[in-house]
Design a protein around this motif. Structure first.
Motif, PDB file in Angstrom:
ATOM      1  N   ALA A 135       0.834  -1.211   0.000  1.00  0.00           N
ATOM      2  CA  ALA A 135       0.000   0.000   0.000  1.00  0.00           C
ATOM      3  C   ALA A 135       0.862   1.251   0.000  1.00  0.00           C
ATOM      4  N   LEU A 136       1.945   1.226   0.752  1.00  0.00           N
ATOM      5  CA  LEU A 136       2.846   2.374   0.798  1.00  0.00           C
ATOM      6  C   LEU A 136       3.519   2.593  -0.555  1.00  0.00           C
ATOM      7  N   LEU A 137       3.880   1.520  -1.224  1.00  0.00           N
ATOM      8  CA  LEU A 137       4.501   1.646  -2.541  1.00  0.00           C
ATOM      9  C   LEU A 137       3.507   2.155  -3.590  1.00  0.00           C
ATOM     10  N   LEU A 138       2.271   1.695  -3.507  1.00  0.00           N
ATOM     11  CA  LEU A 138       1.268   2.101  -4.497  1.00  0.00           C
ATOM     12  C   LEU A 138       0.828   3.548  -4.320  1.00  0.00           C
ATOM     13  N   PHE A 139       0.521   3.926  -3.103  1.00  0.00           N
ATOM     14  CA  PHE A 139      -0.059   5.242  -2.857  1.00  0.00           C
ATOM     15  C   PHE A 139       0.970   6.291  -2.481  1.00  0.00           C
ATOM     16  N   GLY A 140       2.060   5.894  -1.913  1.00  0.00           N
ATOM     17  CA  GLY A 140       3.056   6.860  -1.463  1.00  0.00           C
ATOM     18  C   GLY A 140       2.707   7.400  -0.091  1.00  0.00           C
ATOM     19  N   GLU A 144      -2.736  12.376   3.306  1.00  0.00           N
ATOM     20  CA  GLU A 144      -3.864  13.200   2.843  1.00  0.00           C
ATOM     21  C   GLU A 144      -5.179  12.474   3.047  1.00  0.00           C
ATOM     22  N   LEU A 145      -5.186  11.198   2.743  1.00  0.00           N
ATOM     23  CA  LEU A 145      -6.404  10.400   2.898  1.00  0.00           C
ATOM     24  C   LEU A 145      -6.833  10.349   4.359  1.00  0.00           C
ATOM     25  N   MET A 146      -5.873  10.145   5.257  1.00  0.00           N
ATOM     26  CA  MET A 146      -6.204  10.086   6.682  1.00  0.00           C
ATOM     27  C   MET A 146      -6.677  11.452   7.196  1.00  0.00           C
ATOM     28  N   GLY A 147      -6.110  12.529   6.663  1.00  0.00           N
ATOM     29  CA  GLY A 147      -6.558  13.867   7.045  1.00  0.00           C
ATOM     30  C   GLY A 147      -7.991  14.121   6.606  1.00  0.00           C
ATOM     31  N   ASP A 148      -8.337  13.650   5.398  1.00  0.00           N
ATOM     32  CA  ASP A 148      -9.708  13.796   4.916  1.00  0.00           C
ATOM     33  C   ASP A 148     -10.682  12.986   5.755  1.00  0.00           C
ATOM     34  N   VAL A 149     -10.265  11.798   6.160  1.00  0.00           N
ATOM     35  CA  VAL A 149     -11.121  10.963   7.011  1.00  0.00           C
ATOM     36  C   VAL A 149     -11.346  11.658   8.355  1.00  0.00           C
ATOM     37  N   ALA A 150     -10.289  12.235   8.910  1.00  0.00           N
ATOM     38  CA  ALA A 150     -10.413  12.931  10.194  1.00  0.00           C
ATOM     39  C   ALA A 150     -11.347  14.141  10.093  1.00  0.00           C
TER      40      ALA A 150
END
Length: 69
Positions: A15-20, A26-32
């Motif tokens: 997942a880290l390799l695919l998304f960076g 950014e995704l976790m910030g949007d979820v928060a």
């Protein structure tokens, strides 16, 4: 045949390799932000609506009201 710690570690690396790193943060910030706005909306729904306060102007403009007492 459940997931072991090795499976989860491999999944996280892929997942880290695919998304960076930046995209995941950014995704976790949007979820928060979504959770915060949901909680705020729920808190606003819990507050009961108050009736309009009585004022002297309202009582003076309705002279046909009779007072009991």
């Amino acid at each position: 045949m459940g997931f072991s710690a090795q499976h989860l570690l491999l999944f996280l690396i892929i997942a880290l390799l695919l998304f960076g790193r930046g995209k995941i943060s950014e995704l976790m910030g949007d979820v928060a932000k979504g959770i915060k706005s949901f909680k705020k909306g729920m808190a606003e729904d819990d507050q009961p609506e108050r009736p309009a306060p009585r004022t002297i102007e309202n009582e003076a403009s309705n002279p046909d009201r009779t007072k009991v007492g």
